[in-house]
Design a protein around this motif. Structure first.
Motif, PDB file in Angstrom:
ATOM      1  N   ASP A  23       7.657 -17.454   7.728  1.00 31.04           N
ATOM      2  CA  ASP A  23       7.563 -16.027   7.417  1.00 31.04           C
ATOM      3  C   ASP A  23       7.419 -15.807   5.912  1.00 31.04           C
ATOM      4  OD1 ASP A  23       7.912 -15.641  10.106  1.00 31.04           O
ATOM      5  OD2 ASP A  23       9.998 -14.978   9.955  1.00 31.04           O
ATOM      6  N   SER A  43       5.813  -7.413   6.939  1.00 29.81           N
ATOM      7  CA  SER A  43       7.275  -7.319   6.916  1.00 29.81           C
ATOM      8  C   SER A  43       7.791  -6.542   8.124  1.00 29.81           C
ATOM      9  CB  SER A  43       7.749  -6.626   5.632  1.00 29.81           C
ATOM     10  OG  SER A  43       7.347  -7.339   4.484  1.00 29.81           O
ATOM     11  N   ILE A  46       7.550  -8.769  11.217  1.00 29.59           N
ATOM     12  CA  ILE A  46       8.613  -9.776  11.227  1.00 29.59           C
ATOM     13  C   ILE A  46       9.942  -9.141  11.628  1.00 29.59           C
ATOM     14  CG2 ILE A  46       9.992 -11.290   9.738  1.00 29.59           C
ATOM     15  CD1 ILE A  46       7.393 -11.783   8.121  1.00 29.59           C
ATOM     16  N   GLY A 117       2.813 -10.943  11.275  1.00 27.76           N
ATOM     17  CA  GLY A 117       4.250 -11.047  11.047  1.00 27.76           C
ATOM     18  C   GLY A 117       5.031 -11.143  12.347  1.00 27.76           C
ATOM     19  N   SER A 120       4.504 -14.573  13.922  1.00 27.83           N
ATOM     20  CA  SER A 120       5.171 -15.613  13.135  1.00 27.83           C
ATOM     21  C   SER A 120       6.656 -15.685  13.463  1.00 27.83           C
ATOM     22  CB  SER A 120       4.974 -15.343  11.646  1.00 27.83           C
ATOM     23  OG  SER A 120       5.675 -16.292  10.860  1.00 27.83           O
ATOM     24  N   ALA A 121       7.318 -14.519  13.552  1.00 24.71           N
ATOM     25  CA  ALA A 121       8.754 -14.490  13.828  1.00 24.71           C
ATOM     26  C   ALA A 121       9.054 -14.698  15.302  1.00 24.71           C
ATOM     27  CB  ALA A 121       9.355 -13.166  13.356  1.00 24.71           C
ATOM     28  N   ASN A 127      14.581 -18.520  15.665  1.00 22.47           N
ATOM     29  CA  ASN A 127      15.095 -17.164  15.437  1.00 22.47           C
ATOM     30  C   ASN A 127      15.973 -16.716  16.597  1.00 22.47           C
ATOM     31  OD1 ASN A 127      13.906 -16.773  12.926  1.00 22.47           O
ATOM     32  ND2 ASN A 127      12.036 -15.905  13.778  1.00 22.47           N
ATOM     33  N   ASP A 163      12.299  -8.776   3.195  1.00 16.80           N
ATOM     34  CA  ASP A 163      10.868  -9.099   3.213  1.00 16.80           C
ATOM     35  C   ASP A 163      10.054  -8.070   2.446  1.00 16.80           C
ATOM     36  OD1 ASP A 163      11.392 -11.325   4.718  1.00 16.80           O
ATOM     37  OD2 ASP A 163      10.897 -10.410   6.640  1.00 16.80           O
TER      38      ASP A 163
END
Length: 207
Positions: A23, A43, A46, A117, A120-121, A127, A163
């Motif tokens: 991230d 951001s 994410i 984002g 990715s997360a 996570n 972020d």
């Protein structure tokens, strides 16, 4: 007064936020290549994915913990996504960097940043396991739902603020002007790190 439980939870979460990962690389590269708008959109994506995992953790269960097949599938998807993202970074490093303040920074649509984002997360299984572990190990069984919701909102806000703050720092004219010269190298290094992470994740799954 903040309880010791909250301080312990918030401290562990902030330490995790400060640890660079995919991230972080996505945000730095996105802010430098496409500008602050794209970075802030990434951001938000994410934070949304983190918010989903936080909500699942507050609900008291983890799909990843109780479904090994889903965890394996997500790890393979994450490996492929990181490899693709790394390749895109490497390829982009061959393109000329935009001049500071140029319109070229705004070429990418905000929805692309949100999507990048979020994926990715979301595709990082660590996570989900991290948040489930936090609520399992650090939050007492008798803690009420309102307090848990406060914890969740705090962590969601912390992810978004951290972020977004990073993106705003990257977008500062002096910082951007300094880093623009190194943008191709930043993209090559970030791309290489992402591809190495993808390969490591694939090897772990194959072992």
């Amino acid at each position: 007064m903040f309880s010791s439980e909250f301080l312990l939870l918030a401290s562990a979460h902030l330490l995790a936020l400060a640890s660079p990962g995919p991230d972080f690389l996505l945000l730095v590269r996105g802010a430098l290549r496409h500008g602050r708008g794209y970075g802030l959109a990434a951001s938000a994506g994410i934070a949304a994915a983190n918010g989903l995992y936080i909500a699942l953790a507050i609900a008291g269960f983890s799909l990843l913990q109780h479904s090994p097949a889903l965890l394996v599938a997500m790890q393979w998807l994450a490996s492929l996504y990181l490899a693709w993202l790394g390749w895109m970074f490497m390829r982009a490093s061959l393109e000329p960097a935009p001049w500071p303040g140029s319109a070229g920074r705004q070429a990418a649509a905000a929805w692309r940043g949100v999507g990048a984002g979020f994926l990715s997360a979301l595709l990082n299984p660590k996570n989900g396991l991290f948040y489930f572990g936090l609520f399992t190990l650090m939050v007492e069984a008798h803690t009420g739902l309102p307090r848990k919701l406060f914890y969740g909102v705090w962590m969601f806000g912390a992810v978004l603020a951290w972020d977004a703050g990073l993106v705003c720092l990257m977008a500062q004219p002096r910082v951007a002007a300094l880093l623009d010269r190194a943008l191709p190298m930043v993209e090559r290094v970030a791309g290489l790190l992402l591809m190495v992470a993808a390969a490591a994740l694939a090897v772990t799954r194959s072992a």
